[in-house]
Scaffold this active site. Structure first.
Site, mmCIF file in Angstrom:
data_model
loop_
_atom_site.group_PDB
_atom_site.id
_atom_site.type_symbol
_atom_site.label_atom_id
_atom_site.label_comp_id
_atom_site.label_asym_id
_atom_site.label_seq_id
_atom_site.Cartn_x
_atom_site.Cartn_y
_atom_site.Cartn_z
ATOM 1 N N GLY A 15 17.949 173.183 71.096
ATOM 2 C CA GLY A 15 17.613 171.794 70.776
ATOM 3 C C GLY A 15 17.475 170.600 72.086
ATOM 4 O O GLY A 15 17.660 171.741 73.056
ATOM 5 N N ILE A 17 18.252 167.608 73.312
ATOM 6 C CA ILE A 17 18.956 167.259 74.826
ATOM 7 C C ILE A 17 19.769 168.295 75.221
ATOM 8 O O ILE A 17 20.442 168.238 75.816
ATOM 9 C CB ILE A 17 19.517 165.942 73.424
ATOM 10 C CG1 ILE A 17 18.994 165.034 73.767
ATOM 11 C CG2 ILE A 17 21.118 165.879 74.128
ATOM 12 C CD1 ILE A 17 19.456 163.959 72.349
ATOM 13 N N ALA A 18 20.436 169.144 73.830
ATOM 14 C CA ALA A 18 20.939 170.050 74.471
ATOM 15 C C ALA A 18 20.379 171.112 75.516
ATOM 16 O O ALA A 18 21.378 171.864 76.574
ATOM 17 C CB ALA A 18 20.825 171.128 72.870
ATOM 18 N N ARG A 37 21.186 179.063 65.479
ATOM 19 C CA ARG A 37 22.087 179.773 64.190
ATOM 20 C C ARG A 37 21.248 181.033 63.709
ATOM 21 O O ARG A 37 21.642 182.161 63.416
ATOM 22 C CB ARG A 37 20.524 179.008 63.130
ATOM 23 C CG ARG A 37 21.173 177.761 62.770
ATOM 24 C CD ARG A 37 20.711 177.147 61.459
ATOM 25 N NE ARG A 37 19.404 176.502 61.802
ATOM 26 C CZ ARG A 37 19.680 175.358 61.829
ATOM 27 N NH1 ARG A 37 20.186 174.151 61.618
ATOM 28 N NH2 ARG A 37 17.488 175.042 62.139
ATOM 29 N N SER A 88 22.529 169.463 64.328
ATOM 30 C CA SER A 88 22.123 168.683 63.672
ATOM 31 C C SER A 88 21.432 169.643 62.200
ATOM 32 O O SER A 88 20.266 169.731 62.885
ATOM 33 C CB SER A 88 22.031 167.067 63.802
ATOM 34 O OG SER A 88 22.497 166.453 62.916
ATOM 35 N N TYR A 160 17.657 159.859 57.554
ATOM 36 C CA TYR A 160 18.616 160.242 59.034
ATOM 37 C C TYR A 160 19.974 159.369 59.732
ATOM 38 O O TYR A 160 20.453 160.046 59.808
ATOM 39 C CB TYR A 160 17.388 160.592 59.800
ATOM 40 C CG TYR A 160 18.156 160.641 60.479
ATOM 41 C CD1 TYR A 160 18.016 161.243 61.439
ATOM 42 C CD2 TYR A 160 17.794 159.366 61.800
ATOM 43 C CE1 TYR A 160 18.727 161.636 63.139
ATOM 44 C CE2 TYR A 160 17.994 159.746 63.544
ATOM 45 C CZ TYR A 160 18.444 160.626 64.325
ATOM 46 O OH TYR A 160 18.920 161.000 65.194
ATOM 47 N N LYS A 164 23.532 160.210 60.310
ATOM 48 C CA LYS A 164 24.029 159.692 61.376
ATOM 49 C C LYS A 164 25.552 158.872 62.180
ATOM 50 O O LYS A 164 26.179 159.257 62.626
ATOM 51 C CB LYS A 164 23.139 159.617 62.445
ATOM 52 C CG LYS A 164 22.284 160.619 63.020
ATOM 53 C CD LYS A 164 23.420 161.145 64.129
ATOM 54 C CE LYS A 164 21.703 162.901 64.391
ATOM 55 N NZ LYS A 164 22.896 163.094 65.231
ATOM 56 N N VAL A 190 19.152 156.060 72.451
ATOM 57 C CA VAL A 190 17.377 155.623 71.521
ATOM 58 C C VAL A 190 17.051 156.421 71.310
ATOM 59 O O VAL A 190 16.957 157.985 71.766
ATOM 60 C CB VAL A 190 17.528 154.195 72.394
ATOM 61 C CG1 VAL A 190 18.221 152.863 71.600
ATOM 62 C CG2 VAL A 190 16.699 154.543 73.764
ATOM 63 N N VAL A 192 14.496 159.049 72.844
ATOM 64 C CA VAL A 192 14.524 160.273 74.193
ATOM 65 C C VAL A 192 13.337 161.222 74.345
ATOM 66 O O VAL A 192 12.946 161.507 73.845
ATOM 67 C CB VAL A 192 15.643 161.508 73.784
ATOM 68 C CG1 VAL A 192 15.895 162.245 75.031
ATOM 69 C CG2 VAL A 192 17.164 161.202 73.115
#
Length: 346
Positions: A15, A17-18, A37, A88, A160, A164, A190, A192
């Site tokens: 991801g 952000i990750a 995964r 997610s 979605y 969340k 918000v 990103v």
């Protein structure tokens, strides 16, 4: 214990952000683990991290684990002091059922929290979303804050947003009832933006790409924006600051913006690269008409004219967080799309 002795697990290492959280942790000296995964994606993640300026070498290790199954989570958590949980499930297909969104998100959060508790993890930082705060409300006369939760009985709730909201609520309920001392903080960003690391980038970055590619104008839609590097910084602060335990933090840089104003930033700041950007505001009737045929526009209709402003005052006050200006995030996103050759020049 100094950072070099501390292991941190970041879930969902593919991801956007990750990967910035992994970069921030490595740059601070932590040893990092991440789940994917499929281990076949390790090379891609490492390539993105190198694009972000850091070659992790053996300070980063990979574990195969899926939010839909127990296998792998205990091994990934073993010996970790902190967990940043951003993985997610994202169902594929335009018409995925609500159930396909909600159940895996809720059960995935609980699976990660249970494994963290059982492994003796000190704190989990949960990457939630503004979608758990802003949906289903009547028009607001004030900015959204962390005290707000999406009203799932309201109109026009997307799967979605529901996923969340329910998954974050389930996390807090678990901490209260079964956490056995496990600490938790939640980050609610918000839209990103920030430098893309490769061709696999976030939905929000597509907004900037579409403008640069010359879409014929913008619907009258309002959004907050924040740079991914500042989102990662907020995760870091929430991970270790005693004041963050049990709290959620909105991540937004300044006030929200109308998309046409985002277009103006690109037009003014990007020189020749902004030549195809249209600053036109598409009339609402045209967006509604287009939505009858285009599923991508359908989601825009309930947002027309809605001010989604929010405040990051809490993160600034409690954690000393100071994000870069939203304009900087917009420009950095655009520059990265150009640098990576991801714009459509047809």
């Amino acid at each position: 214990m100094n950072e070099h002795d501390i292991e941190v697990l970041v879930t969902g290492g593919t991801g956007f952000i990750a990967q910035y959280c992994i970069l921030a942790l490595l740059n601070r000296g932590y040893r990092v683990r991440t789940t994917v995964r499929s281990l076949a994606r390790e090379a891609e993640v490492r390539e993105h991290l190198r694009a972000g300026g850091t070659d992790p070498g053996d300070r980063l290790s990979f574990f195969a684990a899926d939010l839909n199954a127990d296998a792998g989570w205990a091994q990934a958590m073993a010996g970790c002091v902190y967990v940043m949980h951003g993985a997610s499930p994202t169902p594929t297909g335009q018409h995925s059922s609500e159930e396909a969104w909600v159940r895996p998100a809720v059960e995935g959060n609980l699976r990660v929290l249970r494994a963290a508790r059982d492994a003796g993890v000190r704190r989990v930082v949960l990457t939630s979303a503004f979608g758990a705060i802003c949906a289903g409300h009547q028009r607001m006369s004030r900015p959204f804050t962390e005290a707000d939760w999406s009203d799932l009985n309201g109109k026009q709730i997307w799967p979605y947003q529901k996923s969340k909201t329910l998954s974050e609520r389930a996390a807090w309920d678990f901490i209260a009832r079964e956490g056995q001392g496990l600490e938790c903080s939640a980050i609610n960003p918000v839209a990103v933006l920030g430098p893309a690391l490769g061709a696999d980038y976030s939905h929000s970055i597509r907004l900037i790409k579409n403008l640069l590619d010359g879409q014929p104008g913008s619907p009258k839609i309002n959004s907050g924006f924040v740079d991914v590097r500042d989102v990662a910084d907020l995760h870091m602060r929430a991970m270790t600051d005693p004041a963050a335990s049990g709290e959620r933090f909105l991540a937004i840089a300044g006030d929200s913006m109308w998309l046409a104003d985002v277009a103006k930033v690109l037009k003014n700041r990007m020189g020749d690269a902004g030549a195809r950007v249209s600053t036109r505001v598409l009339p609402d009737w045209l967006v509604r008409l287009g939505a009858l045929k285009d599923p991508a526009l359908r989601g825009a209709v309930p947002l027309l004219g809605l001010n989604l402003n929010a405040t990051s005052e809490k993160a600034r006050r409690l954690l000393g967080w100071s994000p870069r200006p939203r304009e900087e995030a917009i420009v950095a996103t655009a520059e990265s799309l150009i640098r990576l050759g991801l714009l459509d020049h047809s």
